[in-house]
Design an enzyme around this catalytic site. Structure first.
Site, PDB file in Angstrom:
ATOM      1  N   ASP A 245       0.857  -1.190   0.000  1.00 14.19           N
ATOM      2  CA  ASP A 245       0.000   0.000   0.000  1.00 14.19           C
ATOM      3  C   ASP A 245       0.886   1.230   0.000  1.00 14.19           C
ATOM      4  O   ASP A 245       2.024   1.190   0.487  1.00 14.19           O
ATOM      5  CB  ASP A 245      -0.906   0.018   1.231  1.00 14.19           C
ATOM      6  CG  ASP A 245      -2.027  -1.007   1.163  1.00 14.19           C
ATOM      7  OD1 ASP A 245      -2.430  -1.375   0.040  1.00 14.19           O
ATOM      8  OD2 ASP A 245      -2.509  -1.428   2.226  1.00 14.19           O
TER       9      ASP A 245
ATOM     10  N   ASP B 127      -7.070  -1.030  -4.642  1.00 10.93           N
ATOM     11  CA  ASP B 127      -8.194  -0.728  -3.747  1.00 10.93           C
ATOM     12  C   ASP B 127      -9.139   0.295  -4.379  1.00 10.93           C
ATOM     13  O   ASP B 127     -10.361   0.155  -4.307  1.00 10.93           O
ATOM     14  CB  ASP B 127      -7.687  -0.192  -2.405  1.00 10.93           C
ATOM     15  CG  ASP B 127      -6.817  -1.185  -1.658  1.00 10.93           C
ATOM     16  OD1 ASP B 127      -6.993  -2.404  -1.854  1.00 10.93           O
ATOM     17  OD2 ASP B 127      -5.954  -0.739  -0.881  1.00 10.93           O
TER      18      ASP B 127
END
Length: 156
Positions: A113, A130
């Protein structure tokens, strides 16, 4: 014949584009690229769970659950062709993102991330995949709402 399988082109096109974009941004992150601003930082975090680090207690077993869920969705979509035809781009985006995150789990032990949105509050760190999953769900919902409205209009 070509028109019949146009949805497959859209599905795989969206799949490859999302997968490639997500992996490219992750490679920049892993190479050390960082950026900071008042609203958003590009940083590095390894998420061993799912959204908001939930299920991180499953550790390395989570990747097998992730693999099974993606496999079941692939099988279901190719079995339910009408659903795939209706939402080919959205499901291509969703599965491209899911497979990209799955690859991270096998290679890095978690999902890479990098986006940290922090103006006025601290939001969870997330990645391109995401965002694409959220956009794909929104597309499916919008298409279904308009499809229902169109159907209701024909009944009047």
């Amino acid at each position: 014949m070509a028109k019949t399988f146009k949805f497959i082109f859209y599905f795989w096109g969206a799949f490859v584009l999302v997968f490639a974009l997500d992996q490219w941004v992750k490679s920049l992150t892993l190479a050390g690229f960082r950026w900071q601003s008042e609203y958003l930082d590009l940083t590095y975090a390894l998420n061993t769970g799912v959204a908001f680090s939930m299920l991180s207690f499953l550790e390395h077993n989570l990747k097998y659950l992730h693999l099974a869920l993606i496999g079941v969705l692939f099988i279901y979509l190719f079995w339910q062709r009408t659903l795939l035809k209706t939402h080919s781009i959205a499901f291509g985006m969703m599965l491209g993102a899911g497979v990209s995150n799955l690859l991270d789990r096998f290679i890095h032990g978690g999902v890479v991330d990098m986006f940290f949105w922090h103006k006025w509050f601290n939001f969870a760190i997330f990645n391109v995949a995401d965002v694409m999953i959220n956009i794909s769900v929104a597309l499916i919902l919008i298409q279904e709402i308009f499809k229902k409205r169109k159907k209701d209009d024909r009944m009047d």
